[in-house]
Structure formats: structure tokens, C-alpha cells
Scaffold this active site. Structure first.
Site, PDB file in Angstrom:
ATOM      1  NE  ARG A   1      -3.784   2.291   0.718  1.00 18.86           N
ATOM      2  CZ  ARG A   1      -3.649   3.736   0.434  1.00 18.86           C
ATOM      3  NH1 ARG A   1      -2.579   4.159  -0.217  1.00 18.86           N
ATOM      4  NH2 ARG A   1      -4.544   4.492   0.990  1.00 18.86           N
TER       5      ARG A   1
ATOM      6  CD  GLU B   1     -11.129   3.226  -3.041  1.00 17.73           C
ATOM      7  OE1 GLU B   1     -11.100   1.873  -3.365  1.00 17.73           O
ATOM      8  OE2 GLU B   1     -10.317   3.831  -2.078  1.00 17.73           O
TER       9      GLU B   1
ATOM     10  NE  ARG C   1      -3.872  -4.463   3.603  1.00 14.88           N
ATOM     11  CZ  ARG C   1      -5.014  -3.870   3.469  1.00 14.88           C
ATOM     12  NH1 ARG C   1      -5.805  -4.133   2.500  1.00 14.88           N
ATOM     13  NH2 ARG C   1      -5.250  -2.891   4.434  1.00 14.88           N
TER      14      ARG C   1
END
Length: 171
Positions: A60, A68, A102
């Protein structure tokens, strides 16, 4: 005795983490959206980082928030990121690992900060909540310049930030 055990555990834990890098390198195998990628790492990873079946890790982009997928300029943001780094070798400066395992970090390709490039080219916001020094002023200045020049998502009259979009469009 229990205090000594805890102390020894902490020392062993600290020593074990030293063998892992705070920076990893690898090939970008997939661009999921304008601020998330899959990376096939060639660096040894700590055990708490989640890997996918094909041994890739999710990254990320720290300090930015891109539209989005189903939001205006979401597909364009993804395509821009693909153009910049898909199938290329990158370096990730790890700043955090989230509760899902993540990695969150700053991505570099050929000496360029790709997080910053997404902002400069108008495909992401500087994300105040997750922006570290010394990047903050540079990221804000890049966003201001992209807005002024009406680049990417700033072609829209009043683009909705992704964090607002997510609140409204919770599934």
C-alpha cells in the site's frame, strides 16, 4: 523468573528482526489500483508479513490516497501507475505493516518516488493521516501544483476524496 523470561524473549525478538530489511526490492507483478500493488520480493521478509500463493506481497503506497476503482479517475489512476511501474523492479521503503500483514511504504523506481509521482501527475491526494516527514511538504506542494495545472483528477470541478467516497459507498 518471569521477568527474566520476558527480558530474554524481548532480546531474542529484537535480534531476530535485525535479519530482516526495512527496505525490500522486487518486481511489480500487478497493479490493483492507483495506490496498491503486488510485488514479487527478492528480499527476505519477516514472518508477520502476509504473502499470497505466488509469494507476492501486497504493498500500500504510504502518504497518498488514489481514487477507488469505481470512482471517477480511479481507472486512470490505476493505468498511470501501471505505466510507471508494472513489471519493473522497485525498492520499497517500509514504514508500517498493517493489521492484515500488508506493507505500507514509499516505492522507488529508477530513483523516482512513485508515491510522489502519482500526486504530481494528478492521480492521488496527499494523505494527511499517513504522511511522514520529510515527505509532507513535498507531497502537499505537488498536490497544490497538480490542482493549479488541472492535471488528472483535478480536471474535475470538485473531485471527491477517496476517504469520503469510501464512507458513502460502503458495501
Amino acid at each position: 523468573k518471569s521477568t527474566l523470561k520476558i527480558f530474554l524473549f524481548l532480546i531474542l525478538f529484537f535480534i531476530s528482526t535485525l535479519s530482516y530489511a526495512l527496505e525490500i526490492t522486487g518486481i511489480v507483478t500487478r497493479v490493483l489500483d492507483g495506490d496498491t500493488i503486488h510485488l514479487l520480493s527478492d528480499t527476505r521478509l519477516p514472518p508477520h508479513i502476509k504473502t499470497h500463493k505466488n509469494q507476492t506481497v501486497s504493498i500500500r503506497f504510504r502518504g497518498i490516497d488514489a481514487p477507488e476503482k469505481d470512482q471517477p479517475f480511479g481507472p486512470e489512476s490505476k493505468e498511470n501507475l501501471k505505466r510507471l511501474i508494472e513489471n519493473k523492479k522497485v525498492t520499497v521503503d517500509i514504514k508500517d505493516v498493517d493489521r492484515y500483514g500488508r506493507i505500507a511504504g514509499y516505492i522507488y523506481c529508477n530513483g523516482k518516488n512513485i508515491n510522489l509521482e502519482q500526486i504530481k501527475q494528478g492521480y492521488a491526494w496527499a494523505y494527511t493521516e499517513y504522511l511522514d516527514r520529510p515527505y509532507a511538504s513535498e507531497f502537499y506542494d505537488a498536490e497544490k501544483e497538480a490542482r493549479k495545472n488541472r492535471l488528472g483528477l483535478w480536471k474535475q470541478f470538485n473531485p471527491m476524496p477517496p476517504w469520503e467516497w469510501r464512507k458513502i459507498n460502503k458495501k
